[in-house]
Write a protein that holds these residues in place. Structure first.
Motif, short mmCIF file in Angstrom:
data_model
loop_
_atom_site.label_atom_id
_atom_site.label_comp_id
_atom_site.label_asym_id
_atom_site.label_seq_id
_atom_site.Cartn_x
_atom_site.Cartn_y
_atom_site.Cartn_z
N GLU A 273 0.82 -1.13 0.01
CA GLU A 273 0.15 0.08 -0.04
C GLU A 273 0.74 1.30 0.04
O GLU A 273 1.61 1.25 0.82
CB GLU A 273 -0.71 -0.04 1.31
CG GLU A 273 -1.94 0.84 1.35
CD GLU A 273 -2.79 0.87 2.56
OE1 GLU A 273 -3.77 1.78 2.76
OE2 GLU A 273 -2.51 0.17 3.57
N TYR A 274 0.68 2.05 -1.06
CA TYR A 274 1.36 3.29 -0.94
C TYR A 274 0.67 4.11 -0.07
O TYR A 274 -0.62 4.62 -0.40
CB TYR A 274 1.39 3.98 -2.55
CG TYR A 274 2.34 5.21 -2.57
CD1 TYR A 274 3.47 5.05 -2.81
CD2 TYR A 274 1.76 6.38 -2.46
CE1 TYR A 274 4.27 6.53 -3.11
CE2 TYR A 274 2.41 7.60 -2.55
CZ TYR A 274 3.80 7.50 -2.60
OH TYR A 274 4.43 8.74 -2.94
N LEU A 275 1.21 4.89 0.94
CA LEU A 275 0.66 5.71 1.83
C LEU A 275 0.56 7.26 1.68
O LEU A 275 -0.52 7.64 1.65
CB LEU A 275 1.18 5.21 3.22
CG LEU A 275 1.04 4.02 3.73
CD1 LEU A 275 1.81 3.39 4.97
CD2 LEU A 275 -0.58 3.25 3.85
N PHE A 276 1.53 7.76 1.65
CA PHE A 276 1.66 9.35 1.32
C PHE A 276 3.06 9.69 0.68
O PHE A 276 4.16 8.80 0.82
CB PHE A 276 1.55 10.06 2.64
CG PHE A 276 2.34 9.55 3.81
CD1 PHE A 276 3.53 10.60 4.15
CD2 PHE A 276 1.90 8.76 4.53
CE1 PHE A 276 4.30 10.18 4.99
CE2 PHE A 276 2.69 8.57 5.82
CZ PHE A 276 3.93 9.35 6.06
N THR A 277 2.82 10.94 0.16
CA THR A 277 4.25 11.25 -0.38
C THR A 277 5.05 12.44 0.38
O THR A 277 4.22 13.19 1.19
CB THR A 277 3.67 12.13 -1.86
OG1 THR A 277 3.13 11.00 -2.63
CG2 THR A 277 5.02 12.88 -2.49
N VAL A 278 6.09 12.47 0.52
CA VAL A 278 7.07 13.50 1.26
C VAL A 278 7.93 14.19 0.44
O VAL A 278 8.60 13.80 -0.30
CB VAL A 278 8.18 12.69 2.19
CG1 VAL A 278 8.64 13.83 2.98
CG2 VAL A 278 7.13 11.78 3.13
N HIS A 279 7.68 15.85 0.55
CA HIS A 279 8.66 16.46 -0.41
C HIS A 279 9.82 16.83 0.07
O HIS A 279 10.24 16.42 1.31
CB HIS A 279 7.73 17.81 -0.38
CG HIS A 279 6.30 17.74 -1.06
ND1 HIS A 279 6.10 17.96 -2.40
CD2 HIS A 279 5.31 17.44 -0.71
CE1 HIS A 279 5.07 17.78 -2.80
NE2 HIS A 279 4.40 17.17 -1.63
#
Length: 259
Positions: free
Chosen positions: A163-169
């Protein structure tokens, strides 16, 4: 003690955002294990949130300066810092066959190798989560039919629900990396034994994707497949057109028609 200086040859980019560190620690569902190993803790931005949880936390860190820093700042880690190279170290010298979860802000230059080692130790690793280069995290979670669907996608999804959860910049790291990061989780399937020869499955998947533009009839030539089996319609497909289940089915067919 002064802060640790990021070392380029180790691929170090220290996360500076506490909220993101806590969110990554919270990706662990703490189900089916009592131990967790964090890879590459650096100065412990993620470690501190793991130490708050009802779980025994170990860390593995190759950078001696980081090890000194962790020993100085996190007394709870005393005796639980493994100063070794994760890819080369036999983890059972510490875990002795017990199940444990893996977590980390993974060094991008070895992240794929970390996933492969996790897959080798899948009997002991019920859960694996953390931060990767965004493209790598997406690739692991990708479904069939995509150009980025490949070896990592099929092998990880054969044994784990991903599961891809979230993106970090980039701006929440020191120094900032040149790419975005992605946090994902792999939770081992309840029944993760494959209905085929698992060693052959790995070989079939890797061999197929090594020449991903060719049909399976051509890319799997080195596997010595009978002419009769090559007429099966599955061999007219390219590897990215096959789901994990179809790769298992393909492996079963190759096994059954072994010359």
């Amino acid at each position: 003690m002064e802060k640790v200086k990021a070392k380029k040859h180790l691929g170090q980019h220290f996360l500076t955002d506490e909220n993101i560190a806590k969110k990554i620690a919270d990706t662990l569902q703490l189900d089916g294990y009592d131990l967790v190993l964090e890879i590459g803790p650096g100065m412990g931005v993620l470690t501190k949130y793991l130490l708050e949880k009802n779980i025994e936390t170990y860390v593995i860190e190759i950078d001696t300066e980081s090890v000194e820093y962790l020993n100085a700042h996190y007394p709870k880690l005393h005796g639980k810092i493994i100063s070794k190279d994760f890819l080369k170290y036999n983890l059972n010298e510490v875990f002795n066959g017990k199940p444990f979860a893996l977590i980390g802000n993974y060094p991008y230059n070895i992240s794929s190798q970390i996933v492969f080692k996790c897959l080798e130790m899948r009997d002991q690793i019920p859960e694996f989560s953390g931060m990767f280069q965004k493209e790598v995290a997406e690739r692991i979670c990708e479904k069939k039919g995509s150009k980025t669907y490949g070896i990592l996608s099929v092998l990880a999804q054969a044994f784990y629900d991903v599961e891809y959860l979230f993106t970090v910049h980039e701006n929440v790291f020191n120094p900032p990396p040149k790419v975005k990061s992605g946090v994902m989780r792999m939770k081992r399937k309840e029944n993760y034994q494959l209905a085929c020869n698992e060693k052959l499955f790995f070989t079939v998947v890797k061999t197929a994707f090594n020449q991903r533009r060719k049909t399976l009839r051509n890319s799997l030539k080195s596997l010595i497949i009978s002419d009769n089996l090559k007429e099966d319609s599955i061999f007219a497909l390219r590897p990215e057109q096959l789901s994990v289940e179809q790769f298992i089915e393909l492996t079963q067919k190759i096994e059954a028609h072994a010359i």
